[in-house]
Design an enzyme around this catalytic site. Structure first.
Site, mmCIF file in Angstrom:
data_model
loop_
_atom_site.group_PDB
_atom_site.id
_atom_site.type_symbol
_atom_site.label_atom_id
_atom_site.label_comp_id
_atom_site.label_asym_id
_atom_site.label_seq_id
_atom_site.Cartn_x
_atom_site.Cartn_y
_atom_site.Cartn_z
ATOM 1 N N LEU A 18 41.943 0.885 0.463
ATOM 2 C CA LEU A 18 40.507 0.873 0.166
ATOM 3 C C LEU A 18 39.655 1.037 1.414
ATOM 4 C CD1 LEU A 18 40.502 -1.957 -2.537
ATOM 5 C CD2 LEU A 18 40.199 0.488 -2.930
ATOM 6 N N GLU A 44 50.287 4.463 -10.144
ATOM 7 C CA GLU A 44 50.294 5.931 -10.299
ATOM 8 C C GLU A 44 51.531 6.536 -9.630
ATOM 9 O OE1 GLU A 44 46.117 7.826 -10.458
ATOM 10 O OE2 GLU A 44 45.965 6.295 -8.899
ATOM 11 N N GLU A 46 41.023 -0.375 -10.283
ATOM 12 C CA GLU A 46 39.943 0.604 -10.178
ATOM 13 C C GLU A 46 38.734 0.135 -10.976
ATOM 14 O OE1 GLU A 46 43.104 1.283 -10.643
ATOM 15 O OE2 GLU A 46 43.690 3.071 -9.524
ATOM 16 N N LEU A 92 45.734 2.414 -3.500
ATOM 17 C CA LEU A 92 44.957 3.123 -2.488
ATOM 18 C C LEU A 92 44.514 2.192 -1.356
ATOM 19 C CD1 LEU A 92 43.265 5.699 -1.758
ATOM 20 C CD2 LEU A 92 41.426 4.655 -3.076
ATOM 21 N N ARG A 96 36.839 -2.355 -9.032
ATOM 22 C CA ARG A 96 36.300 -1.791 -7.778
ATOM 23 C C ARG A 96 35.229 -0.736 -8.051
ATOM 24 N NH1 ARG A 96 38.541 -5.931 -6.076
ATOM 25 N NH2 ARG A 96 40.790 -5.966 -5.847
ATOM 26 N N GLY A 115 46.863 2.863 -7.330
ATOM 27 C CA GLY A 115 47.658 4.016 -6.911
ATOM 28 C C GLY A 115 49.147 3.703 -6.801
ATOM 29 N N LYS A 122 49.867 -4.805 4.917
ATOM 30 C CA LYS A 122 48.734 -4.328 4.103
ATOM 31 C C LYS A 122 49.191 -4.121 2.659
ATOM 32 C CE LYS A 122 45.498 -4.076 7.270
ATOM 33 N NZ LYS A 122 44.285 -4.914 7.223
ATOM 34 N N ARG A 123 50.249 -4.805 2.288
ATOM 35 C CA ARG A 123 50.782 -4.793 0.919
ATOM 36 C C ARG A 123 51.102 -3.369 0.455
ATOM 37 N NH1 ARG A 123 50.701 -9.060 3.297
ATOM 38 N NH2 ARG A 123 49.880 -10.987 2.408
ATOM 39 N N ALA A 152 49.883 -2.151 -3.207
ATOM 40 C CA ALA A 152 48.512 -2.532 -3.588
ATOM 41 C C ALA A 152 47.647 -1.314 -3.905
ATOM 42 C CB ALA A 152 47.875 -3.337 -2.467
ATOM 43 N N GLY A 155 42.860 8.396 -9.325
ATOM 44 C CA GLY A 155 42.787 9.751 -8.781
ATOM 45 C C GLY A 155 44.143 10.292 -8.379
HETATM 46 C C1 1HE Z 1 44.502 -3.875 1.477
HETATM 47 C C2 1HE Z 1 44.716 -3.488 0.126
HETATM 48 C C3 1HE Z 1 44.228 -2.224 -0.271
HETATM 49 C C4 1HE Z 1 45.601 -5.429 0.416
HETATM 50 N N1 1HE Z 1 43.561 -1.472 0.631
HETATM 51 N N2 1HE Z 1 43.835 -3.101 2.329
HETATM 52 N N3 1HE Z 1 43.865 -1.819 -4.966
HETATM 53 C C5 1HE Z 1 43.365 -3.051 -5.200
HETATM 54 O O1 1HE Z 1 42.226 -3.233 -5.581
HETATM 55 C C6 1HE Z 1 44.312 -4.177 -4.896
HETATM 56 C C7 1HE Z 1 43.800 -4.951 -3.745
HETATM 57 N N4 1HE Z 1 44.790 -5.922 -3.249
HETATM 58 C C8 1HE Z 1 45.022 -7.121 -3.834
HETATM 59 O O2 1HE Z 1 44.517 -7.427 -4.911
HETATM 60 C C9 1HE Z 1 45.967 -8.055 -3.116
HETATM 61 O O3 1HE Z 1 46.037 -7.640 -1.750
HETATM 62 C C10 1HE Z 1 47.407 -8.094 -3.693
HETATM 63 C C11 1HE Z 1 47.392 -8.805 -5.062
HETATM 64 C C12 1HE Z 1 48.015 -6.704 -3.833
HETATM 65 C C13 1HE Z 1 48.311 -8.885 -2.727
HETATM 66 O O4 1HE Z 1 47.733 -10.160 -2.461
HETATM 67 P P1 1HE Z 1 48.186 -10.983 -1.177
HETATM 68 O O5 1HE Z 1 47.511 -12.327 -1.255
HETATM 69 O O6 1HE Z 1 49.675 -10.960 -1.078
HETATM 70 O O7 1HE Z 1 47.649 -10.139 0.106
HETATM 71 P P2 1HE Z 1 46.157 -10.066 0.717
HETATM 72 O O8 1HE Z 1 45.914 -11.262 1.588
HETATM 73 O O9 1HE Z 1 45.153 -9.789 -0.325
HETATM 74 O O10 1HE Z 1 46.238 -8.740 1.611
HETATM 75 C C14 1HE Z 1 46.899 -8.704 2.865
HETATM 76 C C15 1HE Z 1 46.202 -7.654 3.704
HETATM 77 O O11 1HE Z 1 46.333 -6.383 3.060
HETATM 78 C C16 1HE Z 1 44.695 -7.909 3.830
HETATM 79 O O12 1HE Z 1 44.307 -7.383 5.093
HETATM 80 P P3 1HE Z 1 44.065 -8.349 6.364
HETATM 81 O O13 1HE Z 1 43.723 -7.408 7.473
HETATM 82 O O14 1HE Z 1 42.974 -9.305 5.956
HETATM 83 O O15 1HE Z 1 45.377 -9.049 6.583
HETATM 84 C C17 1HE Z 1 44.101 -7.039 2.757
HETATM 85 O O16 1HE Z 1 42.760 -6.640 3.021
HETATM 86 C C18 1HE Z 1 45.028 -5.824 2.833
HETATM 87 N N5 1HE Z 1 45.052 -5.074 1.596
HETATM 88 N N6 1HE Z 1 45.410 -4.465 -0.504
HETATM 89 C C19 1HE Z 1 43.381 -1.922 1.900
HETATM 90 N N7 1HE Z 1 44.411 -1.756 -1.510
HETATM 91 C C20 1HE Z 1 44.285 7.678 -5.833
HETATM 92 S S1 1HE Z 1 43.132 6.637 -6.372
HETATM 93 C C21 1HE Z 1 43.882 5.080 -6.527
HETATM 94 C C22 1HE Z 1 42.845 4.042 -6.631
HETATM 95 C C23 1HE Z 1 43.392 2.671 -6.385
HETATM 96 O O17 1HE Z 1 44.527 2.475 -6.064
HETATM 97 S S2 1HE Z 1 42.261 1.411 -6.595
HETATM 98 C C24 1HE Z 1 43.216 -0.030 -6.410
HETATM 99 C C25 1HE Z 1 43.102 -0.601 -5.046
#
Ligand code: 1HE
Length: 228
Positions: free
Chosen positions: A73, A119, A139, A71, A142, A116, A32-33, A69, A147
């Site tokens: 989500l 962060e 963020e 939080l 999205r 996060g 889940k990265r 990756a 946070g």
């Molecule tokens: C996740 C998450 C996640 C991956 N929550 N499940 N963060 C983001 O908006 C970043 C979202 N993630 C991405 O943009 C990409 O995953 C990456 C660039 C980090 C990596 O890409 P990649 O091609 O290596 O991996 P993938 O195929 O996108 O992800 C593999 C799996 O991890 C996949 O799940 P699967 O069940 O389909 O295999 C994804 O759904 C899962 N996954 N990232 C949940 N973030 C205190 S407040 C903080 C607020 C934030 O951090 S907002 C930023 C959120």
């Protein structure tokens, strides 16, 4: 020097070991990265409050191709404003244990260091980046707001203007309000006040139906991933 496990009760998404006097905390959910759920944040707090006395430094690393990756989500889909405030407070408390811990922490960054995850890195005392590392605050796209202390720590590291630039492109109304109205003010507040305002702002933003829709879009693979 061989690594030995550190005796601590941590969730499966984390692993703790030591090499001599250096303790290593590994984010260990590469499938889940290294997305950070509540369990992982509580585990980070446990790690930093249970370090043996003879540890002199901590290395914070991520397993797999990415540091983190951010939080998890999938947890946000169900959270209301009250739960959002408590959630942000949990991150603030856990990351405070890093920043004001017993020993310096070095975050070793590679691949995605986003949301996060950035962060978390900001709460460390030193950041070392491998060539593969890239940074983002998704963020903005999205429809939510940082946070985990990002609006207190990141402006002090990279400046308000850079942080705005990283978040505003998503064009989400509440994120834009937060970035334009809250972020610059939090950056000038006493950190304790800043954390409180950040918790409110992030809780309100993540509870908005538009943000929930954008999160579902990501989880159902309709929204873009972060790119380098
Ligand atoms: C996740 C998450 C996640 C991956 N929550 N499940 N963060 C983001 O908006 C970043 C979202 N993630 C991405 O943009 C990409 O995953 C990456 C660039 C980090 C990596 O890409 P990649 O091609 O290596 O991996 P993938 O195929 O996108 O992800 C593999 C799996 O991890 C996949 O799940 P699967 O069940 O389909 O295999 C994804 O759904 C899962 N996954 N990232 C949940 N973030 C205190 S407040 C903080 C607020 C934030 O951090 S907002 C930023 C959120």
């Amino acid at each position: 020097m061989p690594a030995e496990p550190l005796a601590m009760t941590l969730p499966a998404s984390l692993a703790a070991e030591r090499q001599g006097t250096v303790a290593i905390l590994r984010l260990k959910r590469p499938e889940k990265r290294n997305a950070l759920n509540d369990e992982a944040i509580l585990g980070i707090e446990t790690f930093f409050t249970s370090l043996p006395d003879d540890v002199s430094a901590v290395l914070l690393v991520g397993e797999g191709e990415h540091f983190s990756a951010g939080l998890d989500l999938s947890e946000l889909e169900e959270r209301d404003v009250t739960q959002g405030i408590a959630h942000s407070g949990l991150w603030h408390r856990a990351f405070g244990k890093i920043q004001f811990g017993k020993v310096p922490t070095v975050a070793v960054l590679h691949g995605a260091v986003v949301g996060g995850g950035l962060e978390l890195a900001a709460a460390a005392h030193v950041r070392v980046a491998e060539r593969s590392a890239y940074y983002a605050l998704p963020e903005g796209s999205r429809g939510i707001y940082v946070g985990g202390g990002g609006s207190v720590r990141l402006p002090r590291l990279i400046g308000v203007a850079r942080m705005m630039d990283m978040m505003i492109a998503g064009n989400a109304p509440l994120t834009n309000f937060a970035v334009m109205q809250a972020l610059p003010r939090i950056a000038e507040m006493d950190p304790a006040a800043g954390y409180a305002v950040e918790a409110l702002m992030s809780a309100i933003a993540q509870a908005d139906p538009q943000a929930k829709a954008r999160l579902t879009d990501f989880l159902e693979k309709r929204a873009p991933k972060v790119t380098r």
